[in-house]
Scaffold this active site. Structure first.
Site: not given
Length: 558
Positions: A149, A222, A243-246
């Site tokens: 990434k 992300s 951190i939220g579903g990345s």
């Protein structure tokens, strides 16, 4: 020979900035294009008029040799490492095949930010020489190409947060990357991500990542570039953060495997250039994305074998047992049909029904016990986490984006709009948020315990991959960041079908739920894959993989 422009398919352009910014962005894209040999260009007619589903196109242009097709299509990372170790394929052959396929994938989905084939081949040559001279491999990923990434520092490459003003040159590997290098991994590309890293569509100054199965849909964020690249078979193994579903969101959108560990399990030292305010209360995780469960286990085991906690004292020392974790009793599995806040779109409901039917088969009664499960107050978790991501109100990020003339993208503005009105919080405010978070975590655990389950299986997202600029609700993934529970997303045989409709007796659970139904009725989600998410309690990452060793055959996983 007339050199035609290097073209990357874009079904919806990212917003335009000032003329000065667009000039700088164009120069960046030209510098990327100048590195690509014209023999790797896809046909111009395909670039100008691509089909909706581009997932199988990479082998049709004659760019890849038959052997390169075989190398990129017929292995997971574990199998590829074995083939290289046995000298069936050389590391140079393997990285050449994946680098070529990656640049084909990029032209069809905009999944890359950097591509360094020549440097990767030089790295692979050294590995081949080592194997020939010593008769053994450097490590468990010897010669395996691993995609990375964009924000993760690799020595000699650039990193960013998905916006132009954050680009920097990195002289050293971050800790995770350094361990992968010591395991024998070969780095050949970096992958696209969202502006600010903080939303569920990968649209940056590099362009917008498209879903390989339906380019009118998002590949997620992300870590969307990674997910699209793996789905296009331009990568066999990648690395994401969550951190939220990345990790889980894009893996689900693109039908691949992705594992989010409990925070501070795998190392993130030097993974971002500056402290991230969100992590005052919501902790990020790093983990693998790829083609098989055993690859998730392979990377996690290899990283933890290096004892990264000795270098980073934030980490919890973890002995990895993974698939070898003993399962001594039937698994109590909770099935989440909805989270009480948003009822999933029709193909997700079909996937849940499929899994429940599989697990409820009487022949597995000695292995699993299936129960219905509802998470604790998902609406409250979503409301709180949206504020806790941005204790500074998002202003610092907005200022950094806009200082170069870059526009703020729609989903960037969406994710911080609730926090923006509060501005910069005080230290006391942030402390109060932590107290609210911990109170929620305790209630969540009590609610979990009251339903007497070991693991839960449910949706990864409110639907299949979202239409571009509409990934508004990440409730099914961010919930587990808020409570810091590990989770893995796995493919199912279910795909979205044309003409699917909501049940006649559907009633919205919330305004957001009604909006999700509207988005379904306005969009075309045909062929989008459907994954499911499997979660365990905090620090039960090994137990999760022990359970997967049982669930693997029941749910037809690889």
């Amino acid at each position: 020979m007339v050199v035609r422009p290097f073209k990357v398919v874009q079904t919806k352009d990212v917003p335009r900035g000032t003329p000065e910014f667009e000039e700088k962005r164009a120069a960046l894209l030209r510098a990327f294009a100048d590195k690509i040999p014209q023999e790797y260009y896809i046909p111009e007619d395909v670039a100008n008029n691509p089909p909706q589903d581009v997932s199988g196109l990479a082998t049709q242009f004659g760019i890849l040799t038959p052997k390169e097709v075989e190398i990129t299509e017929n292995y997971d990372a574990t199998g590829l490492a074995e083939a290289i170790a046995s000298k069936k394929h050389s590391a140079v052959e393997v990285v050449t095949a994946f680098a070529k396929r990656a640049i084909i994938a990029h032209q069809l989905t905009c999944c890359l930010t950097q591509w360094f084939m020549d440097e990767a081949i030089e790295q692979a040559k050294k590995l081949d020489e080592y194997l020939e001279k010593n008769g053994k491999t450097i490590g468990p990923l010897h010669g395996v190409p691993v995609s990375i990434k964009d924000h993760m520092p690799i020595a000699g490459t650039y990193s960013s947060y998905g916006y132009f003003g954050s680009i920097q040159h990195d002289e050293k590997d971050s800790q995770f990357i350094g361990i992968l290098r010591s395991m024998g991994a070969v780095f050949y590309c970096k992958t696209n991500q969202p502006q600010s890293l903080m939303h569920l569509e990968s649209d940056s100054h590099w362009g917008r990542v498209l879903n390989p199965y339906n380019i009118q849909l998002s590949a997620g964020g992300s870590t969307g570039g990674e997910a699209a690249l793996v789905a296009m078979k331009g990568s066999v193994l990648g690395v994401g953060t969550d951190i939220g579903g990345s990790i889980r969101g894009p893996a689900a959108f693109c039908g691949i495997y992705g594992f989010k560990p409990t925070s501070y399990t795998l190392p993130m030292k030097h993974m971002i250039a500056a402290p991230f305010p969100a992590e005052l209360n919501v902790l990020c995780s790093i983990g693998p994305m790829g083609r098989s469960l055993r690859d998730m286990d392979l990377m996690t085991k290899g990283i933890l074998a290096a004892k990264p906690h000795l270098e980073d004292p934030r980490l919890v020392p973890t002995k990895w047992t993974g698939f070898e974790t003993p399962v001594t009793k039937p698994l109590k599995i909770g099935i989440i049909s909805n989270d009480g806040f948003i009822d999933p779109q029709p193909p997700v409901k079909r996937a849940i029904a499929w899994a429940k039917e599989k697990l409820s088969d009487p022949k597995f009664k000695d292995l699993v016990e299936v129960k219905d499960f509802t998470p604790y107050n998902a609406a409250e978790a979503w409301s709180k986490i949206r504020l806790q991501y941005w204790p500074e109100g998002g202003k610092a990020v907005v200022d950094h984006i806009e200082e170069t003339g870059e526009p703020v993208h729609p989903l960037s503005a969406w994710i911080w709009k609730d926090a923006e009105v509060h501005g910069m919080r005080t230290g006391l405010d942030v402390s109060t948020m932590r107290g609210e978070r911990d109170e929620y975590r305790i209630k969540f655990a009590q609610h979990w315990n009251s339903q007497d389950v070991d693991f839960v299986i449910g949706p990864c997202f409110v639907g299949p991959a979202s239409q571009h600029d509409t990934a508004f609700y990440w409730t099914y993934t961010s919930l587990y960041n808020f409570v810091d529970y590990p989770g893995i997303v796995v493919p199912t045989p279910i795909k979205a079908e044309k003409g699917e409709q909501y049940a006649e007796d559907y009633k919205p659970l919330s305004d957001a739920c009604g909006h999700v139904k509207q988005l379904w009725e306005e969009g075309n989600f045909e062929k989008a894959p459907i994954n499911l998410q499997i979660n365990a309690r905090k620090y039960h990452d090994n137990e999760l993989f022990g359970a997967l060793s049982v669930l693997k055959d029941i749910l037809e996983l690889v």
